[in-house]
Design a protein around this motif. Structure first.
Motif, PDB file in Angstrom:
ATOM      1  N   VAL A   1      -1.232   7.157   4.249  1.00 44.83           N
ATOM      2  CA  VAL A   1      -1.579   6.403   5.458  1.00 44.83           C
ATOM      3  C   VAL A   1      -2.785   5.501   5.187  1.00 44.83           C
ATOM      4  O   VAL A   1      -2.798   4.324   5.565  1.00 44.83           O
ATOM      5  CB  VAL A   1      -1.846   7.361   6.636  1.00 44.83           C
ATOM      6  N   VAL A   2      -3.781   6.042   4.505  1.00 42.84           N
ATOM      7  CA  VAL A   2      -4.975   5.255   4.190  1.00 42.84           C
ATOM      8  C   VAL A   2      -4.621   4.090   3.281  1.00 42.84           C
ATOM      9  O   VAL A   2      -5.080   2.955   3.500  1.00 42.84           O
ATOM     10  CB  VAL A   2      -6.068   6.153   3.558  1.00 42.84           C
ATOM     11  N   HIS A   3      -3.787   4.324   2.264  1.00 45.91           N
ATOM     12  CA  HIS A   3      -3.393   3.236   1.367  1.00 45.91           C
ATOM     13  C   HIS A   3      -2.584   2.170   2.107  1.00 45.91           C
ATOM     14  O   HIS A   3      -2.704   0.971   1.815  1.00 45.91           O
ATOM     15  CB  HIS A   3      -2.594   3.768   0.185  1.00 45.91           C
ATOM     16  N   THR A   4      -1.764   2.582   3.056  1.00 44.89           N
ATOM     17  CA  THR A   4      -0.983   1.620   3.833  1.00 44.89           C
ATOM     18  C   THR A   4      -1.912   0.741   4.671  1.00 44.89           C
ATOM     19  O   THR A   4      -1.758  -0.487   4.705  1.00 44.89           O
ATOM     20  CB  THR A   4       0.025   2.359   4.729  1.00 44.89           C
ATOM     21  N   VAL A   5      -2.893   1.356   5.326  1.00 41.03           N
ATOM     22  CA  VAL A   5      -3.848   0.587   6.131  1.00 41.03           C
ATOM     23  C   VAL A   5      -4.709  -0.308   5.236  1.00 41.03           C
ATOM     24  O   VAL A   5      -4.955  -1.474   5.568  1.00 41.03           O
ATOM     25  CB  VAL A   5      -4.717   1.543   6.984  1.00 41.03           C
ATOM     26  N   LEU A   6      -5.151   0.234   4.085  1.00 41.71           N
ATOM     27  CA  LEU A   6      -5.928  -0.590   3.153  1.00 41.71           C
ATOM     28  C   LEU A   6      -5.112  -1.770   2.651  1.00 41.71           C
ATOM     29  O   LEU A   6      -5.627  -2.888   2.529  1.00 41.71           O
ATOM     30  CB  LEU A   6      -6.382   0.246   1.952  1.00 41.71           C
ATOM     31  N   GLY A   7      -3.849  -1.528   2.332  1.00 42.20           N
ATOM     32  CA  GLY A   7      -2.985  -2.613   1.862  1.00 42.20           C
ATOM     33  C   GLY A   7      -2.865  -3.720   2.878  1.00 42.20           C
ATOM     34  O   GLY A   7      -2.968  -4.908   2.550  1.00 42.20           O
ATOM     35  N   ALA A   8      -2.657  -3.347   4.140  1.00 45.14           N
ATOM     36  CA  ALA A   8      -2.543  -4.352   5.196  1.00 45.14           C
ATOM     37  C   ALA A   8      -3.860  -5.101   5.377  1.00 45.14           C
ATOM     38  O   ALA A   8      -3.887  -6.329   5.492  1.00 45.14           O
ATOM     39  CB  ALA A   8      -2.120  -3.687   6.501  1.00 45.14           C
ATOM     40  N   GLY A   9      -4.964  -4.364   5.391  1.00 41.00           N
ATOM     41  CA  GLY A   9      -6.269  -4.987   5.603  1.00 41.00           C
ATOM     42  C   GLY A   9      -6.681  -5.927   4.488  1.00 41.00           C
ATOM     43  O   GLY A   9      -7.150  -7.033   4.731  1.00 41.00           O
TER      44      GLY A   9
ATOM     45  N   GLY B   1       0.818  -1.207   0.000  1.00 40.36           N
ATOM     46  CA  GLY B   1       0.000   0.000   0.000  1.00 40.36           C
ATOM     47  C   GLY B   1       0.853   1.258   0.000  1.00 40.36           C
ATOM     48  O   GLY B   1       0.535   2.242  -0.673  1.00 40.36           O
ATOM     49  N   ALA B   2       1.948   1.242   0.751  1.00 35.95           N
ATOM     50  CA  ALA B   2       2.849   2.396   0.783  1.00 35.95           C
ATOM     51  C   ALA B   2       3.559   2.571  -0.556  1.00 35.95           C
ATOM     52  O   ALA B   2       3.813   3.705  -0.988  1.00 35.95           O
ATOM     53  CB  ALA B   2       3.864   2.227   1.906  1.00 35.95           C
ATOM     54  N   ALA B   3       3.855   1.473  -1.232  1.00 36.18           N
ATOM     55  CA  ALA B   3       4.526   1.561  -2.538  1.00 36.18           C
ATOM     56  C   ALA B   3       3.663   2.302  -3.543  1.00 36.18           C
ATOM     57  O   ALA B   3       4.174   3.043  -4.390  1.00 36.18           O
ATOM     58  CB  ALA B   3       4.860   0.165  -3.053  1.00 36.18           C
ATOM     59  N   ARG B   4       2.364   2.150  -3.445  1.00 41.33           N
ATOM     60  CA  ARG B   4       1.468   2.870  -4.343  1.00 41.33           C
ATOM     61  C   ARG B   4       1.624   4.380  -4.161  1.00 41.33           C
ATOM     62  O   ARG B   4       1.667   5.139  -5.111  1.00 41.33           O
ATOM     63  CB  ARG B   4       0.025   2.457  -4.085  1.00 41.33           C
ATOM     64  N   GLY B   5       1.709   4.831  -2.910  1.00 45.26           N
ATOM     65  CA  GLY B   5       1.915   6.250  -2.631  1.00 45.26           C
ATOM     66  C   GLY B   5       3.274   6.737  -3.112  1.00 45.26           C
ATOM     67  O   GLY B   5       3.401   7.866  -3.594  1.00 45.26           O
ATOM     68  N   ILE B   6       4.290   5.909  -3.001  1.00 40.23           N
ATOM     69  CA  ILE B   6       5.629   6.281  -3.457  1.00 40.23           C
ATOM     70  C   ILE B   6       5.654   6.437  -4.969  1.00 40.23           C
ATOM     71  O   ILE B   6       6.240   7.382  -5.507  1.00 40.23           O
ATOM     72  CB  ILE B   6       6.666   5.242  -2.973  1.00 40.23           C
TER      73      ILE B   6
END
Length: 150
Positions: A64-72, A14-19
């Motif tokens: 932050v939202v994408h990171t949480v979504l990725g984990a979930g 999810g964080a990679a998407r933001g990067i």
């Protein structure tokens, strides 16, 4: 794969998407700066600011939202048995927003949450066609063909 690994790898996806999005914005900013420097008559206000191409506060919240979504979503897919390896978990985490959009438009979502966009039936309940037997071709009187080619 244990739960902590699933969550961590999915969050990394999810964080990679933001990067990648930040890199795209930075690339566009650099192109515009280069165009400004190479122009024959530069504008008086100077080169474009990075903030014009990247909203730092908004994109930070989205990261932050994408990171949480990725984990979930990685955890959800692993619990359903859809992913088992590290790369697949990372890919699911990176594509979490798209996966959630696809699930929203699935048949299961229509059943669970209902489909508010579904067309309402315009036929009264008593006038529905029969469900047993061959279709009846003469349901009413036929009008003659105006061209006479009947």
């Amino acid at each position: 794969m244990d739960t902590a690994s699933l969550l961590l790898i999915g969050a990394a996806g999810g964080a990679a998407r933001g990067i990648v999005h930040a890199y795209d914005c930075m690339s566009e900013w650099l192109v515009r700066r280069r165009e400004f420097r190479l122009s024959e008559q530069p504008a008086t206000e100077g080169p474009p600011a990075f903030g014009t191409f990247y909203d730092i506060a908004g994109e930070s919240i989205a990261a932050v939202v994408h990171t949480v979504l990725g984990a979930g979503v990685a955890m959800l897919m692993a619990s359903w048995g859809q992913v088992s390896g590290g790369f697949a978990t990372f890919a699911v985490g990176a594509s979490a927003p798209l996966i959630l959009v696809q699930l929203k438009h699935s048949r299961l979502a229509e059943i669970v949450i209902g489909d508010s966009n579904a067309p309402q039936s315009t036929q009264p309940h008593g006038l529905q066609p029969p469900t047993i037997g061959p279709p009846n071709e003469q349901t009413g009187p036929r009008r003659p063909d105006p061209g006479g080619t009947e």
